[in-house]
Motif scaffolding. Structure first.
Motif, PDB file in Angstrom:
ATOM      1  N   GLY A 185      69.062  -3.318  51.387  1.00  0.00           N
ATOM      2  CA  GLY A 185      69.745  -4.530  51.831  1.00  0.00           C
ATOM      3  C   GLY A 185      70.927  -4.032  52.650  1.00  0.00           C
ATOM      4  O   GLY A 185      71.080  -2.835  52.881  1.00  0.00           O
ATOM      5  N   ILE A 186      71.771  -4.949  53.073  1.00  0.00           N
ATOM      6  CA  ILE A 186      72.975  -4.527  53.789  1.00  0.00           C
ATOM      7  C   ILE A 186      74.131  -5.382  53.279  1.00  0.00           C
ATOM      8  O   ILE A 186      73.968  -6.587  53.034  1.00  0.00           O
ATOM      9  CB  ILE A 186      72.764  -4.660  55.323  1.00  0.00           C
ATOM     10  CG1 ILE A 186      73.956  -4.105  56.098  1.00  0.00           C
ATOM     11  CG2 ILE A 186      72.467  -6.073  55.742  1.00  0.00           C
ATOM     12  CD1 ILE A 186      73.717  -4.006  57.611  1.00  0.00           C
ATOM     13  N   GLY A 187      75.284  -4.768  53.082  1.00  0.00           N
ATOM     14  CA  GLY A 187      76.444  -5.530  52.617  1.00  0.00           C
ATOM     15  C   GLY A 187      77.087  -6.277  53.775  1.00  0.00           C
ATOM     16  O   GLY A 187      76.842  -5.951  54.947  1.00  0.00           O
ATOM     17  N   THR A 224      68.833  -3.255  44.857  1.00  0.00           N
ATOM     18  CA  THR A 224      69.102  -4.432  44.019  1.00  0.00           C
ATOM     19  C   THR A 224      69.823  -5.486  44.865  1.00  0.00           C
ATOM     20  O   THR A 224      69.930  -5.335  46.073  1.00  0.00           O
ATOM     21  CB  THR A 224      69.959  -4.019  42.810  1.00  0.00           C
ATOM     22  OG1 THR A 224      71.085  -3.287  43.295  1.00  0.00           O
ATOM     23  CG2 THR A 224      69.172  -3.137  41.850  1.00  0.00           C
ATOM     24  N   GLY A 225      70.297  -6.547  44.232  1.00  0.00           N
ATOM     25  CA  GLY A 225      70.997  -7.601  44.959  1.00  0.00           C
ATOM     26  C   GLY A 225      70.110  -8.832  45.098  1.00  0.00           C
ATOM     27  O   GLY A 225      68.957  -8.832  44.662  1.00  0.00           O
ATOM     28  N   GLY A 226      70.665  -9.859  45.739  1.00  0.00           N
ATOM     29  CA  GLY A 226      69.927 -11.112  45.882  1.00  0.00           C
ATOM     30  C   GLY A 226      68.783 -10.992  46.874  1.00  0.00           C
ATOM     31  O   GLY A 226      67.713 -11.591  46.700  1.00  0.00           O
ATOM     32  N   THR A 227      68.983 -10.203  47.923  1.00  0.00           N
ATOM     33  CA  THR A 227      68.012 -10.159  49.021  1.00  0.00           C
ATOM     34  C   THR A 227      66.607  -9.717  48.598  1.00  0.00           C
ATOM     35  O   THR A 227      65.633 -10.363  48.995  1.00  0.00           O
ATOM     36  CB  THR A 227      68.540  -9.257  50.156  1.00  0.00           C
ATOM     37  OG1 THR A 227      69.890  -9.643  50.438  1.00  0.00           O
ATOM     38  CG2 THR A 227      67.705  -9.383  51.406  1.00  0.00           C
ATOM     39  N   PRO A 228      66.428  -8.648  47.811  1.00  0.00           N
ATOM     40  CA  PRO A 228      65.062  -8.187  47.532  1.00  0.00           C
ATOM     41  C   PRO A 228      64.335  -8.907  46.389  1.00  0.00           C
ATOM     42  O   PRO A 228      63.191  -8.557  46.096  1.00  0.00           O
ATOM     43  CB  PRO A 228      65.247  -6.706  47.187  1.00  0.00           C
ATOM     44  CG  PRO A 228      66.643  -6.571  46.718  1.00  0.00           C
ATOM     45  CD  PRO A 228      67.430  -7.692  47.313  1.00  0.00           C
ATOM     46  N   TYR A 257      77.366 -11.740  39.249  1.00  0.00           N
ATOM     47  CA  TYR A 257      76.551 -11.085  38.219  1.00  0.00           C
ATOM     48  C   TYR A 257      77.351 -10.798  36.945  1.00  0.00           C
ATOM     49  O   TYR A 257      76.810 -10.279  35.974  1.00  0.00           O
ATOM     50  CB  TYR A 257      75.967  -9.766  38.758  1.00  0.00           C
ATOM     51  CG  TYR A 257      75.051  -9.984  39.942  1.00  0.00           C
ATOM     52  CD1 TYR A 257      73.761 -10.495  39.761  1.00  0.00           C
ATOM     53  CD2 TYR A 257      75.464  -9.709  41.244  1.00  0.00           C
ATOM     54  CE1 TYR A 257      72.920 -10.709  40.849  1.00  0.00           C
ATOM     55  CE2 TYR A 257      74.630  -9.921  42.325  1.00  0.00           C
ATOM     56  CZ  TYR A 257      73.363 -10.417  42.125  1.00  0.00           C
ATOM     57  OH  TYR A 257      72.526 -10.633  43.201  1.00  0.00           O
ATOM     58  N   LYS A 260      75.453 -12.609  56.634  1.00  0.00           N
ATOM     59  CA  LYS A 260      75.203 -11.256  57.145  1.00  0.00           C
ATOM     60  C   LYS A 260      75.222 -11.198  58.676  1.00  0.00           C
ATOM     61  O   LYS A 260      74.860 -10.173  59.263  1.00  0.00           O
ATOM     62  CB  LYS A 260      73.843 -10.749  56.637  1.00  0.00           C
ATOM     63  CG  LYS A 260      73.701 -10.723  55.122  1.00  0.00           C
ATOM     64  CD  LYS A 260      74.507  -9.614  54.479  1.00  0.00           C
ATOM     65  CE  LYS A 260      74.580  -9.701  52.960  1.00  0.00           C
ATOM     66  NZ  LYS A 260      73.331  -9.487  52.288  1.00  0.00           N
ATOM     67  N   HIS A 303      77.670  -1.981  54.295  1.00  0.00           N
ATOM     68  CA  HIS A 303      77.329  -0.879  53.394  1.00  0.00           C
ATOM     69  C   HIS A 303      75.825  -0.820  53.147  1.00  0.00           C
ATOM     70  O   HIS A 303      75.116  -1.821  53.231  1.00  0.00           O
ATOM     71  CB  HIS A 303      78.141  -0.920  52.080  1.00  0.00           C
ATOM     72  CG  HIS A 303      77.762  -1.969  51.100  1.00  0.00           C
ATOM     73  ND1 HIS A 303      78.618  -2.409  50.101  1.00  0.00           N
ATOM     74  CD2 HIS A 303      76.620  -2.677  50.909  1.00  0.00           C
ATOM     75  CE1 HIS A 303      78.016  -3.307  49.375  1.00  0.00           C
ATOM     76  NE2 HIS A 303      76.808  -3.494  49.841  1.00  0.00           N
TER      77      HIS A 303
HETATM   78  P1  PGA Z   1      72.734  -8.808  48.543  1.00  0.00           P
HETATM   79  O1  PGA Z   1      73.391  -7.365  48.571  1.00  0.00           O
HETATM   80  O2  PGA Z   1      71.281  -8.599  48.721  1.00  0.00           O
HETATM   81  O3  PGA Z   1      73.058  -9.350  47.179  1.00  0.00           O
HETATM   82  O4  PGA Z   1      73.364  -9.570  49.658  1.00  0.00           O
HETATM   83  C1  PGA Z   1      73.064  -6.499  49.598  1.00  0.00           C
HETATM   84  C2  PGA Z   1      73.946  -5.285  49.535  1.00  0.00           C
HETATM   85  O5  PGA Z   1      75.133  -5.428  49.152  1.00  0.00           O
HETATM   86  O6  PGA Z   1      73.482  -4.196  49.863  1.00  0.00           O
END
Ligand code: PGA
Length: 247
Positions: A135-137, A39-43, A171, A205, A141
């Motif tokens: 995705g990657i934080g 989930t998240g904005g990226t996908p 969110y 990122k 993460h």
């Molecule tokens: P983001 O989150 O796609 O909203 O940046 C990615 C993630 O935290 O894994």
């Protein structure tokens, strides 16, 4: 050692198309694929591409099985901030997924550890994940595996760091509504997937991208566990730009 396949996309939309291609190919080759979803904005753009291809008749989700990476603890599935809600909005309500083939961790039970164990068992019973989206934080993460999570972790309960809670505030209506805990696939669960695709977009990122690219492996940078996997594709875009391109 850095055996990743690195692909630089021209834009966010290009990254989404290239990422979706891998899922399209996977579903065409094996309609009963087990897909790991994020989930998240990226996908979001990748899901849009999958819906478009479904509408064009190029893919079907009839036999697909999905496992999401994570979910908040204590957020009702009808809440707009929940990942159940997100997945329904982004993908599931638009395609022909069978509802009993959809798996998302359950963070709304009293025995959370049992819920985590049951989720891990379900993944194994399904034969493991064929293709995992990540995705990657900003802190590196993957799923909600925050820095210092053991590389041998399986699905478990985590306390979210302040940087993650801040990033996910958008969110929720108020900062106090952002959950403090989540249930997430562990790092071991993730690296057991047969193939992995990581999407990285935007200058926020940059540090995480650079650290991943360095190839250093350390538990204080969870995504570095991916270097122990032999089939990882990283599709990235706009890392050095301050402008976030949508074209
Ligand atoms: P983001 O989150 O796609 O909203 O940046 C990615 C993630 O935290 O894994």
């Amino acid at each position: 050692m850095n055996s990743f396949k690195w692909i630089e996309a021209k834009s966010y939309n290009d990254m989404s198309r290239l990422g979706a291609e891998l899922f399209i190919q996977q579903l065409q080759e094996k309609p009963a694929s087990v897909l790991g979803l994020a989930t998240g904005g990226t996908p979001e753009g990748l899901y849009e591409e999958l819906v478009r291809n479904y509408n064009d008749g190029k893919i079907t989700f009839e036999q697909a099985v999905t496992f999401n990476l994570d979910e908040y603890v204590g957020v009702p599935v009808t809440n707009k901030g929940s990942y159940h809600y997100y997945m329904d909005e982004q993908l599931f309500q638009h395609v022909n997924m069978q509802s009993n083939n959809i798996n998302i961790p359950n963070g709304n039970v009293t025995d959370l550890n049992a819920s985590a164990e049951a989720y891990e068992a379900l993944i194994q019973e399904a034969g493991g994940i064929d293709l995992q989206l990540l995705g990657i934080g900003v802190n590196g993460h993957i799923g909600f595996n925050e820095p210092s999570t053991s590389f041998t972790s399986t699905t478990h309960i985590v306390e979210l760091t302040s940087s993650t809670r801040e990033a996910n505030q958008i969110y929720f209506e108020q900062p106090k509504d952002v959950p403090t805990h989540a249930i997430t696939m562990g790092i071991q669960t993730i690296v057991q997937a047969k193939k992995i695709v990581v999407l990285i977009s935007g200058a926020s990122k940059q540090e995480a991208y650079d650290r991943l690219r360095s190839g250093d492996i350390s538990e204080d940078f969870p995504a570095s566990a991916l270097h122990m996997h032999s089939d990882v594709t990283v599709i990235f875009t706009d890392i050095r730009n301050t402008q976030f391109s949508q074209e």
